[in-house]
Design a protein around this motif. Structure first.
Motif, mmCIF file in Angstrom:
data_model
loop_
_atom_site.group_PDB
_atom_site.id
_atom_site.type_symbol
_atom_site.label_atom_id
_atom_site.label_comp_id
_atom_site.label_asym_id
_atom_site.label_seq_id
_atom_site.Cartn_x
_atom_site.Cartn_y
_atom_site.Cartn_z
ATOM 1 N N HIS A 2 -0.912 -20.965 44.207
ATOM 2 C CA HIS A 2 -0.012 -20.698 45.319
ATOM 3 C C HIS A 2 -0.186 -19.265 45.824
ATOM 4 C CE1 HIS A 2 1.868 -24.489 44.441
ATOM 5 N NE2 HIS A 2 2.210 -24.093 43.224
ATOM 6 N N ASN A 3 -0.088 -19.106 47.124
ATOM 7 C CA ASN A 3 -0.327 -17.795 47.715
ATOM 8 C C ASN A 3 0.926 -16.953 47.900
ATOM 9 O OD1 ASN A 3 -1.991 -15.754 49.003
ATOM 10 N ND2 ASN A 3 -1.021 -16.362 50.923
ATOM 11 N N PHE A 4 2.095 -17.593 47.974
ATOM 12 C CA PHE A 4 3.329 -16.852 48.238
ATOM 13 C C PHE A 4 4.236 -16.843 47.011
ATOM 14 C CE2 PHE A 4 1.878 -18.003 52.453
ATOM 15 C CZ PHE A 4 2.134 -16.864 53.199
ATOM 16 N N ASN A 6 8.278 -16.316 46.493
ATOM 17 C CA ASN A 6 9.578 -16.164 47.139
ATOM 18 C C ASN A 6 10.587 -15.637 46.124
ATOM 19 O OD1 ASN A 6 9.010 -17.260 49.823
ATOM 20 N ND2 ASN A 6 8.662 -19.192 48.768
ATOM 21 N N SER A 229 9.637 -12.332 50.563
ATOM 22 C CA SER A 229 8.463 -13.161 50.319
ATOM 23 C C SER A 229 7.230 -12.267 50.240
ATOM 24 C CB SER A 229 8.290 -14.187 51.443
ATOM 25 O OG SER A 229 7.116 -14.950 51.247
ATOM 26 N N ASN A 231 3.093 -12.120 50.135
ATOM 27 C CA ASN A 231 1.827 -12.788 50.399
ATOM 28 C C ASN A 231 0.781 -12.192 49.461
ATOM 29 O OD1 ASN A 231 -0.745 -13.451 51.479
ATOM 30 N ND2 ASN A 231 0.129 -13.726 53.527
ATOM 31 N N ASP A 285 3.371 -22.475 48.574
ATOM 32 C CA ASP A 285 2.295 -22.418 49.552
ATOM 33 C C ASP A 285 2.742 -21.841 50.885
ATOM 34 O OD1 ASP A 285 0.475 -23.562 47.766
ATOM 35 O OD2 ASP A 285 1.074 -25.594 48.324
ATOM 36 N N PRO A 287 6.181 -19.240 52.779
ATOM 37 C CA PRO A 287 7.452 -18.529 52.559
ATOM 38 C C PRO A 287 8.614 -19.425 52.963
ATOM 39 C CG PRO A 287 6.359 -17.716 54.540
ATOM 40 C CD PRO A 287 5.415 -18.684 53.911
ATOM 41 N N GLU A 329 5.484 -26.301 44.369
ATOM 42 C CA GLU A 329 5.852 -24.936 43.993
ATOM 43 C C GLU A 329 6.107 -24.861 42.504
ATOM 44 O OE1 GLU A 329 9.617 -23.595 45.619
ATOM 45 O OE2 GLU A 329 10.235 -25.651 45.985
#
Length: 364
Positions: A2-4, A6, A229, A231, A285, A287, A329
């Motif tokens: 996953h890139n983000f 939260n 969030s 990145n 994936d 925000p 997530e």
């Protein structure tokens, strides 16, 4: 992967006035048709950036200013004589798009400056002059070396996190990796007014009555929702191609800072030094804010306060969004009072365990 990441934080503040407007009133916002007390994202980010914990965990912060003359003095001292003061002035002038610095030189806007970036510019100018390059040709050559300056700026993490916009070709623009929302109460708030006085000791000792000063101050208390969030890919790029492990290490520090740092406004008067009640962190994936959990203002349950019902709302809404959109997530949560999060969220016994979980890329 996953890139983000939260970050969702619930923090309850005792009576306080942590962020004020130009009328010396608490900042507020209307959400769900109800007035909420607000702490601006700028206020929270500055509190974090200026905190001792930030310095200990993430290093020295940038200098944010438009006063270029004072900036040159500050950085010349910070570089401890490595470069002549005139060279530092020249470097800053070029980066600001100016030919030189007058005593009262100012940029068009406040911007974050990194001492390592200015040092790199000093080196580039010295190298170009040693080659006998003309000014315009040297500046063009420096423009092509943007990667080296990005790497130098990356040594100052708040620029990599918050970003920087620049109209100068020699001061690199940076896309921020961290988005931070304005903080609002989960419930409606009716503020109180403190009517306060200051007694003049000498006047009082002389037998006279009356206050030496009197004024009013708006204040309130409540449970606040913080959201941010991160990145990860953008952070890695801003750090000059850092590893994901380095980005996760920084994310763990951010979790601590979002859970513990409080703006300092009026703290000598109210001492609202409160820590987070619940911290939910999710690798995802995209925000996703959970602010809509509180679009309908939370009500105190049988005068039992807003803290626990706000926690329930947060987790209930997470479950709705997670199921409704089929989000892929990896979430985990630390709840101070030991409340167990819903199925699908990995419960962590304390904040340190949650930070360690972030460092493992969301793996148990």
């Amino acid at each position: 992967m996953h890139n983000f990441i939260n970050f969702h934080v619930l923090i309850t503040h005792s009576p306080s006035c942590l962020n004020r407007d130009d009328m010396n009133m608490q900042k507020s916002a209307t959400f769900g048709g109800a007035r909420r007390v607000r702490i601006s994202s700028q206020s929270l980010k500055r509190a974090i950036r200026c905190s001792d914990e930030y310095r200990r965990r993430l290093g020295e912060r940038s200098v944010r200013t438009r006063d270029l003359a004072r900036l040159a003095e500050r950085f010349a001292a910070a570089l401890d004589g490595r470069y002549p003061a005139g060279r530092v002035q020249q470097a800053i002038a070029w980066m600001a798009g100016k030919d030189g610095l007058a005593e009262d030189a100012e940029a068009s806007a406040v911007a974050p400056w990194a001492v390592a970036e200015v040092a790199r510019m000093c080196e580039a100018i010295a190298a170009g002059e040693a080659e006998g390059l003309e000014v315009k040709k040297l500046q063009k050559q420096i423009e092509k070396d943007a990667a080296a300056f990005r790497d130098a700026a990356a040594q100052t993490l708040d620029i990599a996190l918050s970003g920087r916009m620049s109209t100068s070709d020699l001061l690199t623009s940076v896309d921020g990796a961290l988005a931070v929302a304005h903080v609002i109460t989960t419930h409606a708030v009716d503020s109180d007014i403190d009517w306060f006085t200051a007694v003049d000791d000498l006047v009082s000792e002389a037998g006279e009555t009356g206050a030496g000063h009197l004024n009013t101050q708006e204040f309130s208390s409540g449970t606040f929702y913080r959201y941010a969030s991160l990145n990860l890919a953008q952070l890695q790029e801003n750090l000059g191609g850092a590893t994901r492990g380095r980005a996760l290490e920084i994310a763990g520090h951010l979790a601590y800072l979002f859970a513990t740092v409080v703006p300092q406004a009026k703290q000598q008067t109210f001492a609202a030094h409160n820590l987070a009640d619940a911290v939910l962190v999710s690798f995802a994936d995209l925000p996703v804010s959970l602010a809509n959990a509180f679009e309908a203002p939370v009500s105190a349950e049988r005068s039992g306060g807003f803290r626990q019902p706000s926690q329930g709302r947060l987790f209930d809404y997470w479950r709705q969004v997670h199921r409704g959109y089929g989000l892929a997530e990896s979430p985990a949560a630390f709840v101070l009072d030991g409340t167990q999060p819903p199925e699908g969220i990995a419960a962590q016994p304390d904040l340190a365990a949650l930070i360690a979980w972030i460092g493992r890329d969301g793996r148990d």
